[in-house]
Design a protein around this motif. Structure first.
Motif, PDB file in Angstrom:
ATOM      1  N   ALA A  14       3.645  16.402  18.387  1.00 39.43           N
ATOM      2  CA  ALA A  14       3.492  17.185  17.160  1.00 39.43           C
ATOM      3  C   ALA A  14       2.797  18.514  17.444  1.00 39.43           C
ATOM      4  N   MET A  88       8.919  15.956  11.240  1.00 44.67           N
ATOM      5  CA  MET A  88       9.111  14.928  12.264  1.00 44.67           C
ATOM      6  C   MET A  88       9.076  13.547  11.616  1.00 44.67           C
ATOM      7  N   ILE A 194      13.131  15.654  15.120  1.00 51.41           N
ATOM      8  CA  ILE A 194      12.341  16.847  14.825  1.00 51.41           C
ATOM      9  C   ILE A 194      13.299  17.935  14.369  1.00 51.41           C
TER      10      ILE A 194
END
Length: 253
Positions: A14, A88, A194
């Motif tokens: 992330a 995500m 993503i």
């Protein structure tokens, strides 16, 4: 963003996604060396992620005598995080489920299989040729209805392949592999997804669905690939996506 060596792998992914896609201009990424370097680092991190890292596992086999209800969504989604730069989460596909052919307008993306196997077919849109409207009226059987003619797009099949947890990520860009369809193969499947930036209909990033009509019978002058025709359609009636809680490590962005 600062990185802690004790951070979970999904937190590192992330953080790297945030660095990669923040202040990234989708119109210039193909020539952006810094972006490509950051994207390569992100892809390397994603290649290492496994289902166990997110505390998920394939579902137990469903008894043949107890078929799944038709009310059960074929696909579910676990939301992990979302910022202005990217979103995500994890998509989970039931056995035999498919995510229909759809696009990601102006978006980058990465997909990494966590368990099971999926077949992914990726397409690129092409500019409409001069006179394409007339050509489409003549070549399809049955002919297109008048209101459908403006919804036909030329495209090329960029790639088609089987992906498993041992495979690297499938990568899409605003111009390449931007349309794809995903089919679960030989059982259930799950993949980390993503998208950058996230879908946002108010900012021109809505999801559109397509159906392959037929091959156009010629090579694309742009890519040399076999051309095909795609018809934009409403979301198919047999596809919908439910939600379920994400059980993995907390992610902060």
């Amino acid at each position: 963003m600062p990185r802690n060596n004790k951070s979970s792998l999904i937190q590192k992914i992330a953080s790297q996604a945030y660095v990669t896609f923040t202040n990234c201009s989708s119109s210039a990424i193909g020539d952006n060396k810094v972006f490509l370097e950051q994207q390569t680092e992100l892809a390397a991190l994603i290649s290492d992620i496994r289902a166990a890292d997110l505390k998920i596992a394939p579902p137990k086999k469903v008894s043949i005598s107890s078929p799944q209800s038709s009310a059960v969504p074929p696909v579910t989604y676990m939301h992990i995080c979302e910022t202005d730069a990217f979103s995500m989460g994890v998509f989970l596909l039931k056995p035999g489920a498919s995510i229909p052919l759809h696009d990601h307008p102006g978006m980058n993306g990465m997909l990494k299989v966590l368990y099971g196997k999926v077949n992914i077919r990726c397409y690129d849109k092409l500019d409409k040729a001069v006179g394409a409207e007339i050509e489409t009226e003549r070549q399809f059987e049955p002919p297109l209805l008048p209101f459908q003619r403006d919804d036909v797009r030329r495209a090329v099949l960029r790639s088609s392949g089987l992906f498993s947890e041992q495979s690297g990520p499938c990568i899409l860009t605003p111009l390449k592999d931007n349309l794809h369809e995903i089919d679960a193969v030989d059982g259930p499947a799950a993949f980390l997804d993503i998208l950058a930036p996230p879908y946002d209909p108010d900012d021109g990033r809505d999801c559109h669905y397509y159906r392959v009509l037929q091959t156009a019978g010629k090579k694309s002058e742009q890519s040399g690939e076999d051309e095909t025709w795609l018809l934009e359609i409403p979301q198919p009636d047999d596809f919908w996506c439910g939600g379920e809680p994400y059980p993995g490590p907390e992610v902060s962005v």
